[in-house]
Enzyme design. Structure first.
Site, short mmCIF file in Angstrom:
data_model
loop_
_atom_site.label_atom_id
_atom_site.label_comp_id
_atom_site.label_asym_id
_atom_site.label_seq_id
_atom_site.Cartn_x
_atom_site.Cartn_y
_atom_site.Cartn_z
N HIS A 155 -5.58 -4.29 -15.23
CA HIS A 155 -5.06 -4.95 -14.02
C HIS A 155 -4.10 -6.08 -14.35
CE1 HIS A 155 -7.67 -2.69 -11.45
NE2 HIS A 155 -8.78 -3.19 -11.97
N ASP A 212 -16.31 2.95 -14.91
CA ASP A 212 -16.81 2.58 -13.59
C ASP A 212 -16.64 3.69 -12.55
OD1 ASP A 212 -14.10 2.18 -13.69
OD2 ASP A 212 -14.16 0.05 -13.18
N1 Q9C Z 1 -13.32 -7.44 -2.52
C1 Q9C Z 1 -11.99 -3.44 -13.63
O1 Q9C Z 1 -12.76 -2.51 -13.42
N2 Q9C Z 1 -13.18 -6.25 -7.14
N3 Q9C Z 1 -11.73 -4.35 -12.71
C2 Q9C Z 1 -12.85 -7.25 -6.18
C3 Q9C Z 1 -12.86 -7.82 -3.81
C4 Q9C Z 1 -12.50 -6.40 -8.36
C5 Q9C Z 1 -12.32 -4.24 -11.41
C6 Q9C Z 1 -13.43 -6.91 -4.86
C7 Q9C Z 1 -12.68 -5.22 -9.23
C8 Q9C Z 1 -11.96 -5.37 -10.54
C9 Q9C Z 1 -11.36 -3.61 -14.95
ZN ZN Z 2 -12.33 -0.65 -12.92
#
Ligand code: Q9C
Ligand code: ZN
Length: 651
Positions: free
Chosen positions: A151, A284
């Site tokens: 990301h 994931d």
């Molecule tokens: N409503 C990776 O799996 N979620 N990053 C935020 C906000 C963030 C995941 C939810 C998820 C990041 C590397």
């Molecule tokens: Zn992820």
């Protein structure tokens, strides 16, 4: 640096040539944590459990084990701005980590005093393995690193990521090591989230083909927006070298991922012919992941990886990204390392079939990208798609010939009838349709009609996921004026082997004679008779309504009323659940004698087919009743519990 295992040299043993597989693990990367020990899914134990499971399985001794290596600023700056690198570097000296400007909640980032060191190690370790694989010192490798990377953008940390580990490694090989002869890199990102950072970094670069498969749901799933759309194909010289496969829904599993492999990634990889593959290996999308909501098994991951081993002479560099269920990531990682080691045939099987939405996505991706990749140009055979799931989605009957035939048939029948209009107070019903249309009832659905698009098929005609054939629609095509939800002390269960509409798998029923603590969630809709006809697969016989005013009086008086068994083989029992104001709330289920047969086992219970369960789950989620996980648990529970009558087991 902590060398957690011993380096061992692979080669010949038992006459079999083993592949040299590198593993990076460095305990230092566990020191990156929330500033005050707050719980967070991206936690230190993630890489620990992976490592411990590999040790337990005895595979670390058969790999080349490397400690972490810190990235060089110059290499980080191949994809990141100088400011960003400095910001991460200087974060070590912060006093207050919670108010750090990059540690913002909106960006899903936290940091502590060790974050910078871990981030440098994560990026540097992926570079190290990539270099060794490119050189041929290793056949392949797995960098078990955190924080993750995909990301992270040029000037921004986000989504638990600081440096884009895989992107740094790719740029390093291409820009800093021309001597290694790597000219084309395939990046495969199977993390459940879109690899937005990686996409941006190679947006105009034809040397790097970026493929990301991720849950997107119209931009509602992290990181959201348009970036993960299949329309994002790259620009300038990089046009066609960015491929997104955005799932429209959760719960995608092995079958869905392998369909994307077989019909998109593998044919494109053949054409692209990469010199090396960098794998953004988030786990994931694994079954049980609390963030992903998908269901890829270790077996699924191993098959996906095995299919990639056919390219670039098996030069694959895996880098851990996300993955938040410790058990799932440990098992999935082991399955992948075993594939890299090529030491035993892949064990497992999958009986799942892709979702209808999966075929829709795959077809859209192929269409969007076939100008760049001729192997995507052919239409997928309808045999393939229909074998797996029913015919493609048609939301109106007009564009489907079978539906058209049905609609014509219906209109023919209708034109032969001379329907008179009657007043509401007509006691003797000769035109039941007209009479009933003026009587308000709530139709309470505990099955597929909880999902509005499915219910609309009964009104407007059409077909949604899981249906083997389209619905003709109702005479009255007006959509429901209102939808409301109620919870009743009934017991949801699934029985029968298959139905015409949904194919193989049990169909939903509800048992009104259960414990008061049994609960069935129901969606209250208008419309009744036309739905009842269609629920029972009937060609509408206008001369004899299955449920008329007399039946309505009976059901209000007695609480339930059986319908003519021949006419309503499935839902032969209309039950009154109560009233909302003056309006009776009716539902339909099987007759009491059939419920007894289900309870005794004379007629078997049977769980719903995947696509049918999916429809129910979508209804409950979109209706705001449950989260996806809760809806899934509710349906699983209803499908697996034995059926009792009046709260007592019959055995
Ligand atoms: N409503 C990776 O799996 N979620 N990053 C935020 C906000 C963030 C995941 C939810 C998820 C990041 C590397
Ligand atoms: Zn992820």
């Amino acid at each position: 640096m902590n060398m957690a295992g011993k380096t061992s040299v692979n080669g010949e043993s038992n006459g079999k040539v083993h592949r040299k597989v590198g593993l990076v693990y460095d305990e230092t990367m566990c020191k990156h944590d929330t500033p005050h020990g707050e719980a967070h899914p991206e936690r230190p134990d993630r890489i620990r459990v992976i490592w411990e499971n590999l040790q337990l399985a005895g595979v670390t001794q058969r790999c080349v084990v490397l400690g972490g290596t810190k990235a060089e600023d110059a290499h980080l700056q191949l994809v990141h701005t100088k400011d960003h690198v400095n910001l991460v570097k200087s974060s070590t000296n912060k006093k207050d980590y919670q108010s750090d400007r990059i540690a913002s909640l909106v960006n899903s980032i936290y940091l502590n005093r060790s974050t910078s060191e871990a981030a440098y190690l994560a990026a540097g370790s992926v570079v190290e393995v990539a270099e060794k694989v490119a050189k041929g010192e290793l056949d392949s490798g797995f960098a078990i690193v955190r924080p993750p990377g995909h990301h992270a953008e040029a000037d921004e940390a986000m989504g638990f990521c600081f440096f884009n580990n895989v992107a740094v490694a790719a740029s390093y090989l291409l820009d800093e090591r021309p001597d290694l002869g790597v000219k084309k890199i395939l990046i495969v990102d199977w993390d459940v989230h879109h690899g937005n950072g990686t996409q941006k970094m190679f947006w105009e670069d034809p040397r790097v083909l970026v493929f990301s498969v991720h849950r997107r749901e119209d931009g509602g799933f992290y990181p959201g927006g348009d970036a993960g759309s299949y329309n994002m194909v790259g620009e300038g010289p990089g046009e066609g070298f960015n491929i997104n496969v955005p799932w429209e829904q959760g719960r995608c599993g092995d079958a869905d991922y392998l369909a994307a492999w077989d019909h998109i990634l593998i044919p494109v990889a053949k054409e692209f012919n990469p010199d090396i593959i960098l794998l953004s290996a988030g786990f994931d999308a694994a079954i049980g992941d609390p963030l992903g909501g998908c269901r890829v098994t270790p077996y699924g991951y191993s098959v996906m990886l095995k299919k990639l081993m056919e390219f670039a002479q098996g030069k694959i560099v895996m880098a851990l990204e996300g993955g938040y269920n410790l058990d799932s990531i440990a098992k999935s990682s082991l399955a992948c390392v075993q594939v890299l080691l090529e030491d035993n045939p892949i064990q497992g099987s999958s009986e799942e079939i892709p979702f209808m939405s999966t075929w829709r996505v795959i077809q859209a991706v192929r269409k969007r990208l076939c100008a760049y990749w001729p192997s995507l140009a052919d239409e997928l055979s309808s045999k393939l798609i229909n074998q797996k799931t029913p015919t493609p989605i048609v939301l109106t009957s007009n564009s489907n010939s079978e539906a058209k035939d049905n609609a014509h048939e219906l209109l023919d029948q209708l034109s032969k009838l001379n329907i008179e209009t009657h007043k509401v107070d007509t006691k003797v019903s000769t035109s039941w349709r007209s009479d009933l249309s003026k009587v308000d009832v709530w139709y309470a659905s505990f099955g597929s009609n909880m999902w509005k698009p499915r219910f609309l098929c009964y009104i407007q005609g059409g077909q949604v996921e899981g249906m083997t054939k389209p619905c003709v629609g109702s005479m009255d095509k007006s959509p429901p004026k209102g939808i409301t939800w109620g919870t009743y002390p009934n017991r949801l269960f699934f029985g029968r082997e298959s139905t015409n509409v949904w194919g193989k798998g049990g169909v939903a029923f509800t048992n009104p004679l259960t414990n008061p603590n049994d609960q069935t969630h129901m969606c209250l809709l208008e419309q009744f008779n036309d739905v009842l006809f269609q629920e029972n697969g009937l060609n509408v016989d206008f001369a004899s309504p299955i449920f008329g005013l007399t039946a309505l009086q009976l059901v209000e008086k007695n609480g339930s009323t059986p319908l003519e068994a021949d006419l309503a083989p499935w839902y032969g029992n209309v039950v009154c659940l109560g009233r909302e104001g003056d309006v009776p709330i009716l539902t339909m289920t099987c007759t009491l004698s059939v419920i007894e047969k289900f309870a005794s086992g004379e007629v078997p219970l049977s769980p719903p087919a995947k696509a049918y369960a999916n429809t129910l789950i979508r209804g409950l989620v979109e209706g705001g009743i449950f989260s996806e996980e809760e809806a899934e648990a509710y349906i699983d529970d209803a499908a697996s519990k034995p059926l009792y009558i009046n709260g007592a087991s019959r055995f």
